[in-house]
Enzyme design. Structure first.
Site, PDB file in Angstrom:
ATOM      1  N   HIS A 373       0.808  -1.227   0.000  1.00 43.28           N
ATOM      2  CA  HIS A 373       0.000   0.000   0.000  1.00 43.28           C
ATOM      3  C   HIS A 373       0.834   1.267   0.000  1.00 43.28           C
ATOM      4  CE1 HIS A 373      -3.886  -2.018   0.982  1.00 43.28           C
ATOM      5  NE2 HIS A 373      -3.071  -2.907   1.521  1.00 43.28           N
ATOM      6  N   LYS A 564      -9.368  13.359   4.586  1.00 44.44           N
ATOM      7  CA  LYS A 564      -8.404  12.246   4.578  1.00 44.44           C
ATOM      8  C   LYS A 564      -7.418  12.513   5.702  1.00 44.44           C
ATOM      9  CE  LYS A 564      -7.309  13.457   0.261  1.00 44.44           C
ATOM     10  NZ  LYS A 564      -7.265  12.272  -0.572  1.00 44.44           N
ATOM     11  N   ARG A 565      -6.546  11.531   6.027  1.00 45.31           N
ATOM     12  CA  ARG A 565      -5.527  11.798   7.026  1.00 45.31           C
ATOM     13  C   ARG A 565      -4.701  13.010   6.605  1.00 45.31           C
ATOM     14  NH1 ARG A 565      -4.924   7.967  11.377  1.00 45.31           N
ATOM     15  NH2 ARG A 565      -2.986   9.079  11.757  1.00 45.31           N
ATOM     16  N   LYS A 570      -0.091  14.543   1.035  1.00 48.04           N
ATOM     17  CA  LYS A 570      -1.464  14.751   0.562  1.00 48.04           C
ATOM     18  C   LYS A 570      -1.738  16.232   0.298  1.00 48.04           C
ATOM     19  CE  LYS A 570      -3.183  10.697   3.128  1.00 48.04           C
ATOM     20  NZ  LYS A 570      -3.758   9.752   2.157  1.00 48.04           N
ATOM     21  N   THR A 672      -8.960   6.027  -1.740  1.00 46.90           N
ATOM     22  CA  THR A 672     -10.271   5.385  -1.878  1.00 46.90           C
ATOM     23  C   THR A 672     -11.382   6.406  -1.638  1.00 46.90           C
ATOM     24  OG1 THR A 672      -9.902   4.620   0.375  1.00 46.90           O
ATOM     25  CG2 THR A 672      -9.660   3.000  -1.374  1.00 46.90           C
ATOM     26  N   LYS A 676     -15.270   7.244  -3.395  1.00 43.80           N
ATOM     27  CA  LYS A 676     -16.532   7.503  -2.684  1.00 43.80           C
ATOM     28  C   LYS A 676     -17.156   8.802  -3.182  1.00 43.80           C
ATOM     29  CE  LYS A 676     -14.374   5.122   1.144  1.00 43.80           C
ATOM     30  NZ  LYS A 676     -13.531   5.279   2.350  1.00 43.80           N
TER      31      LYS A 676
HETATM   32  C1  26Q Z   1       3.128   0.179  10.483  1.00 44.10           C
HETATM   33  C2  26Q Z   1       4.029  -0.210  11.446  1.00 44.10           C
HETATM   34  C3  26Q Z   1       3.972   0.348  12.721  1.00 44.10           C
HETATM   35  C4  26Q Z   1       2.950   1.268  13.014  1.00 44.10           C
HETATM   36  C5  26Q Z   1       2.047   1.639  12.040  1.00 44.10           C
HETATM   37  C6  26Q Z   1       2.143   1.088  10.769  1.00 44.10           C
HETATM   38  C7  26Q Z   1       1.171   1.503   9.725  1.00 44.10           C
HETATM   39  C8  26Q Z   1      -0.173   1.607  10.022  1.00 44.10           C
HETATM   40  C9  26Q Z   1      -1.084   1.996   9.057  1.00 44.10           C
HETATM   41  C10 26Q Z   1       1.585   1.780   8.438  1.00 44.10           C
HETATM   42  C11 26Q Z   1       0.668   2.159   7.457  1.00 44.10           C
HETATM   43  C12 26Q Z   1      -0.679   2.267   7.767  1.00 44.10           C
HETATM   44  C13 26Q Z   1      -1.696   2.676   6.787  1.00 44.10           C
HETATM   45  C14 26Q Z   1      -1.482   2.879   5.512  1.00 44.10           C
HETATM   46  C15 26Q Z   1      -2.553   3.271   4.596  1.00 44.10           C
HETATM   47  O1  26Q Z   1      -3.674   3.559   4.998  1.00 44.10           O
HETATM   48  N1  26Q Z   1      -2.272   3.318   3.280  1.00 44.10           N
HETATM   49  C16 26Q Z   1      -3.279   3.680   2.302  1.00 44.10           C
HETATM   50  O2  26Q Z   1      -3.899   2.481   1.835  1.00 44.10           O
HETATM   51  C17 26Q Z   1      -5.008   2.772   1.008  1.00 44.10           C
HETATM   52  C18 26Q Z   1      -5.678   1.459   0.653  1.00 44.10           C
HETATM   53  O3  26Q Z   1      -4.898   0.760  -0.272  1.00 44.10           O
HETATM   54  C19 26Q Z   1      -4.575   3.543  -0.224  1.00 44.10           C
HETATM   55  O4  26Q Z   1      -5.737   3.906  -0.930  1.00 44.10           O
HETATM   56  C20 26Q Z   1      -3.802   4.800   0.173  1.00 44.10           C
HETATM   57  O5  26Q Z   1      -3.273   5.416  -0.981  1.00 44.10           O
HETATM   58  C21 26Q Z   1      -2.673   4.430   1.126  1.00 44.10           C
HETATM   59  O6  26Q Z   1      -2.016   5.592   1.595  1.00 44.10           O
END
Ligand code: 26Q
Length: 833
Positions: A373, A564-565, A570, A672, A676
Site C-alpha cells: 500500500h 483524509k488523514r 497529501k 479510496t 466515494k
Molecule cells: C506500520 C508499522 C507500525 C505502526 C504503524 C504502521 C502503519 C499503520 C497503518 C503503516 C501504514 C498504515 C496505513 C497505511 C494506509 O492507509 N495506506 C493507504 O492504503 C489505502 C488502501 O490501499 C490507499 O488507498 C492509500 O493510498 C494508502 O495511503
C-alpha cells in the site's frame, strides 16, 4: 405491552401483509431482547437501550445466517479467503446490517410504533475505529464485498480496546481523546472463550535430533499470552451469506489461585496479567511505522499466530490433511503488518506439525499473497534484529534459513551480482541490521499486488524492481474499490432511490449498471431531480456543520471538500495556500465574479507528527480570519470538520461538489475517498496519482480537473535539483500568501507559529507544493467557471456517477478471487440449512 405495540404496527395501513408480519416479529424480538438481555423495560429505556435491543435483534438474524454459512463451508470443504489485517475500520454496523438484510423499512416502522425514530438510534452507535484510514477501511469494504459475492471468507485482526483517538479542536489545534468505544458494550460481537490459542514470546530454542534422527527445534518461550476470539458477523447484501470478522483479544494465561501465592508472587501475577492484556489495548495511531516499537511487533505476531493456529484447528476439525492447507486457505497479507505470518506458518508446519522444510515452504508460498500500500521509503516496515530476536528467536532462525535458500536462488539467477544480493536480502545490513518485512512478504507469497495501475507500475520499477525482475509473474495490479452499499445506498438514500427509479435497481449488486445513467445526462427533468437530491444532502451537511462548529454555510455554495488523514504528501497546505490567495483576491476586488465556495476539511494527524498538526492549525487559522471578514461574506467559507471518521463520511461524501485529490504524483498508492466522492456525483480536482489516473480515464478527461506535475516530472525535478524559491519569485500571489502567513495573519499575530512550515516549504518542499501552486490555482479557476454553468456542471456530475462502476469493491474482490485466491462463490440458503 408487546402485544399492544405489535397491534400498532399492524394497524399501519401502508404496510403489506408480509411487511406487517416481519415488522411485528421484529418488534416482538426487540422488546424481548430489551427485557431478557438487558433487564430493562420499555417505560424507562433510554435511546441507547433501544439501540442495543434492536442491535441484538439484528445480530440474531445474522447469526442464523452465519451458522448456515459455516455449515455449508465445512460440509462442502470450500476454500476460504482469509484477510489478515492489523486494521478493520468497519464503521457503524446497525444501519449497514439492516440494509444488507433488507429489513430497514421494517425496523423503521417497528421503531416508529414504539414512538422512536430509527435515525436517532443509529446516531447513538459508537463506531469501532479499529483503523487509521485507507488501509483499514479498504479491509472493511472487502469484507462487505466478500459476503455479498458469497465467497467463504474470514477477516482476522486485533480487537483493540481503544481504537483511533477522537479528535477535538481546541484553539485551532488538534487534541487527542481516547476512544472508549467499548464503554457501553459491543452488541455485535460474540466473545468465544473456547476459541483461544497461546502465543509465545521471548525465551530460547533447543536443537536436537528426534528418535528417527531428524533435527527438531524446540522453542521454549519465556512468556505466553492467550488470544481469545471475538467474532463479528459480516452480512452480505441481499444474500444469506454471513461471514466472520474474527478479532483477537489478549488475556493472561494464568488464572491465579490465591492460596498458592505469597504476596510477592501475587503482585507479580497481577503484573503479568496487566502486561498480557496490554497487547490488544490500543491501536497505533500512525499510518507509518515508528522505529523500534516493541509492543507493535508483539501485536502483529500475536494476531498472526492466533489466526494461523485457528486455520490449522479448522483443518483438524474437518479432518483435512495438513498437506492440503493451501487448497483450503488463501491468506491475503494487508500490507506487511501481518507478514510475520510467513515465518510463523513455517514454524507451525515444521516444528509443531513436523513437516519437511520443502513441504512447508511449498504450502506457505501457495497460501500467501501480499498487497503493498505504499512506495514511501519511510513507510516500509523493518524491525531491528535484536528486537526481533528477543521477541521471536525461533522465527528469526526460520527467516535466516528462508533467506539463505532465497539468496542461493538469487546468486544462481544473477551470478556475480553481489550488490543485487545485498539489495534483495531479507536482512538489511546497512546501518543497524534489520529484517525487511516487504522482502519477507514477497519471497513468501505467490502474488504481490499494488492497489492502482500507476502504483503497481511504480512498484515494479522502484522499490520491488529486483524482485519483479526475478519473479515477473508474481507481480500484478488490483485497483482498489469501495462498497456502494455503505457509501451510496446507506449514506445517500435519496440518490439510491433516484437511481432505482431511473435505471432499475440492478446497480445495487452490479455497479457497472450505473453506465445506463449516461442516457439521462442531458434530460432536464432528471437534472432537476439530481440537483434537488444534492441540495438536500448539502443542506443536511450544513446543519451538521452549524451544530458541530457553529459556522453558517450556504448550501448553494460550491462545496469543495478534502477529507483524509493529514499528511504532507497529501498537501492540504497547498489547498490552504490557494484559499489564502483567493481570499486576498476577493478582498482586493469586491466585484470579482467567482463561484461562492465553502472549503471543507477533515482528517486526523498522527499525534507525533508535528508538521501535520501545524497544517491543521493553519487551516483553522485561515478559517477564523476568512469566516469573520465582512468583506468576503457570502463568497467564501472555510470549515475544519473535527473528528472525521466513517460516520461523518456518510454525511460528507454525498454533499461534496468537488473532491480534492491533490497528492504529489507518485506518492498516493491509490486513495479510496476519491472513489466515494465520484460515486456520489462529485467532480474531482486532482493530480495524476494513484487511482485518480483511472478515475480520469473512466470519467473522461473533460469531466475531471487535472493539474500538477506527473510522477515522472516529480522525479526529474528532484534529480535536477529542485529550487522552491524560484516558484515564489515567479508568482506574486504565492509570495503574498506566504508573507501573510509569516506575518502572523492566521496565527493571531504570532509570527513564529508557522515558521517550521514556511522554512520547510521555502528550503526543502519535499512534496513540491510550491512547484504545483500556479497550476493548481489556474485549475481552480476552471472549476469556478464550470460551476457557473449549472447545466454543464450537473451533466458532469451525472457522468461521474455513471462511470464509477469500476470502483466498486465487488469488482476488486472478483479480481482477487480469480487472479490470486482461486476462491469461488457458494450459495447459502437459510431455508434449507
Ligand atoms: C506500520 C508499522 C507500525 C505502526 C504503524 C504502521 C502503519 C499503520 C497503518 C503503516 C501504514 C498504515 C496505513 C497505511 C494506509 O492507509 N495506506 C493507504 O492504503 C489505502 C488502501 O490501499 C490507499 O488507498 C492509500 O493510498 C494508502 O495511503
Amino acid at each position: 405491552m408487546a402485544d399492544d405495540l405489535a397491534t400498532r404496527v399492524r394497524a399501519d395501513a401502508s404496510t403489506t401483509a408480509e411487511a406487517v408480519t416481519k415488522g411485528a416479529a421484529l418488534l416482538d424480538d426487540v422488546i424481548r431482547n430489551l427485557i431478557s438481555r438487558q433487564g430493562r423495560y420499555p417505560d424507562i429505556a433510554s435511546a441507547h437501550d433501544w439501540y442495543l435491543a434492536l442491535a441484538y435483534t439484528v445480530r440474531d438474524r445474522m447469526l442464523a445466517r452465519w451458522v448456515a454459512s459455516a455449515r455449508t463451508y465445512s460440509i462442502q470443504g470450500m476454500k476460504v479467503a482469509c484477510y489478515l489485517s492489523a486494521e478493520f475500520l468497519i464503521g457503524p454496523q446497525l444501519g449497514n446490517n439492516l440494509l444488507n438484510l433488507g429489513i430497514e423499512d421494517d425496523a423503521r416502522k417497528a421503531m416508529f410504533a414504539l414512538g422512536l425514530d430509527l435515525d436517532e438510534l443509529l446516531a447513538v452507535e459508537e463506531e469501532p475505529g479499529l483503523g487509521n484510514g485507507g488501509l483499514g477501511r479498504l479491509a472493511a469494504c472487502y469484507l462487505d464485498s466478500l459476503a455479498s459475492l458469497q465467497i467463504p471468507a474470514i477477516g482476522y485482526g486485533i480487537r483493540y480496546e481503544f481504537g483511533i483517538f477522537d479528535q477535538e479542536i481546541r484553539d485551532g489545534w488538534q487534541v487527542e481523546r481516547t476512544d472508549k468505544w467499548l464503554e457501553k458494550g459491543n452488541a455485535w460481537e460474540i466473545i468465544r472463550p473456547e476459541v483461544s490459542y497461546y502465543v509465545g514470546f521471548g525465551g530460547h530454542t533447543e536443537h536436537a535430533a528426534d528418535a528417527s534422527g531428524h533435527l527438531r527445534v524446540r522453542w521454549i518461550p519465556a512468556r505466553q499470552v492467550k488470544g481469545v476470539a471475538c467474532d463479528m458477523p459480516m452480512q452480505g447484501f441481499r444474500v444469506d451469506t454471513c461471514n466472520l470478522l474474527r478479532l483477537w483479544k489478549s488475556e493472561a494465561v494464568e488464572s491465579f489461585d490465591f492460596e498458592d501465592f505469597n504476596a510477592g508472587e501475587y503482585y507479580e501475577a497481577v503484573h503479568e496479567k496487566v502486561h498480557s492484556e496490554t497487547l490488544s489495548k490500543v491501536l497505533y495511531p500512525n499510518d507509518e511505522p515508528e522505529i523500534g516499537k516493541r509492543l507493535r511487533l508483539a501485536q502483529q505476531y500475536f494476531f498472526v499466530s492466533c489466526s494461523l493456529q485457528d486455520m490449522l484447528r479448522l483443518m483438524d476439525i474437518t479432518g483435512t490433511p495438513i498437506e492440503d492447507f493451501a487448497e483450503h486457505f488463501a491468506v491475503q497479507l494487508n500490507d506487511t503488518h501481518p507478514s510475520i505470518a510467513v515465518a510463523e506458518l513455517m514454524r507451525l508446519l515444521i516444528d509443531v506439525r513436523e513437516l519437511s522444510w520443502d513441504a512447508a515452504w511449498s504450502i506457505t508460498q501457495r497460501t500467501f499473497a501480499y498487497t503493498n500500500h505504499t512506495l514511501l521509503p519511510e513507510a516500509l516496515e523493518t524491525w531491528s534484529l535484536p528486537l526481533f530476536n528477543s521477541q521471536s528467536p525461533r522465527l528469526l532462525e526460520i527467516i535466516y534459513e528462508i533467506n539463505r535458500r532465497f539468496l542461493e536462488d538469487v546468486r544462481r539467477a544473477f551470478p556475480g551480482d553481489e550488490e543485487r544480493v545485498a539489495r534483495m536480502s531479507l536482512i538489511d545490513e546497512t546501518g543497524g541490521r534489520k529484517v525487511r518485512m516487504a522482502h519477507l512478504a514477497t519471497v513468501g507469497s505467490h502474488a504481490v499486488n499494488g492497489v492502482a495501475g500507476l502504483h503497481s507500475e511504480l512498484l515494479r520499477q522502484t522499490v520491488m524492481r529486483d524482485f519483479a525482475e526475478m519473479f515477473p509473474e508474481r507481480f500484478l495490479n488490483v485497483t482498489n474499490g469501495v462498497t456502494p452499499r455503505r457509501f451510496v445506498m446507506l449514506s445517500n438514500p435519496g440518490l439510491a432511490q433516484l437511481l432505482d427509479k431511473t435505471i432499475g435497481d440492478e446497480w445495487r449488486s452490479d455497479l457497472s449498471r450505473l453506465g445506463a445513467l449516461a442516457a439521462h445526462a442531458d434530460d432536464p427533468a432528471f437534472h432537476e431531480a439530481w440537483r434537488a437530491i444534492r441540495r438536500d444532502n448539502k443542506a443536511a451537511l450544513a446543519l451538521r456543520i452549524q451544530k458541530t462548529v457553529g459556522i453558517d454555510v450556504d448550501p448553494d455554495m460550491l462545496f469543495d471538500v478534502q477529507v483524509k488523514r493529514i499528511h504532507e504528501y497529501k498537501r492540504q497546505h497547498l489547498n490552504a495556500l490557494y484559499i489564502i490567495a483567493l481570499y486576498r483576491r476577493l478582498c482586493r476586488n469586491p466585484d470579482l465574479v467567482t463561484a461562492p465556495r465553502c472549503f471543507i476539511f477533515g482528517g486526523k494527524a498522527a499525534p507525533g507528527y508535528a508538521m501535520a498538526k501545524l497544517i491543521i492549525r493553519l487551516i483553522t487559522g485561515v478559517a477564523e480570519v476568512v469566516n469573520h471578514d465582512p468583506a468576503t461574506r457570502g463568497r467564501i467559507k472555510v470549515v475544519f470538520y473535527p473528528n472525521f471518521n466513517v460516520k461523518h463520511g456518510h454525511w460528507i461524501y454525498p454533499a461534496a461538489d468537488l473532491s480534492e485529490q491533490m497528492s504529489t504524483a507518485g506518492k498516493e498508492a491509490s486513495g479510496t475517498g476519491n472513489m466515494k466522492f465520484m460515486m456520489n456525483g462529485a467532480l474531482t480536482i486532482g493530480t495524476l496519482d494513484g487511482a485518480n489516473v483511472e478515475i480520469r480515464e473512466e470519467a473522461g478527461p473533460e469531466n475531471f480537473f487535472l493539474f500538477g506535475l506527473t510522477a515522472q516530472q516529480v522525479e526529474d525535478s528532484k534529480r535536477e535539483g529542485y529550487r522552491p524559491q524560484q516558484y515564489v519569485e515567479a508568482n506574486d500571489e504565492l509570495r503574498d500568501a506566504l508573507e501573510q502567513i509569516a506575518q502572523g495573519r492566521f496565527s493571531r499575530g504570532d509570527t513564529n507559529m508557522f515558521r517550521p512550515l514556511l522554512d520547510n516549504l521555502l528550503h526543502h518542499d519535499p512534496f513540491l507544493v510550491l512547484a504545483d501552486f500556479a497550476d493548481y490555482a489556474a485549475c481552480q479557476e476552471r472549476v469556478s467557471e464550470a460551476w457557473r454553468d449549472v447545466r454543464q456542471w450537473t451533466r458532469m456530475s451525472i457522468i461521474n456517477t455513471a462511470r464509477s462502476g469500476k470502483f466498486s469493491s465487488d469488482r476488486a474482490i472478483q479480481e482477487y478471487c480469480e487472479r490470486i485466491w482461486d476462491a469461488r462463490a457458494v450459495r447459502i440458503d437459510l431455508a434449507h440449512a
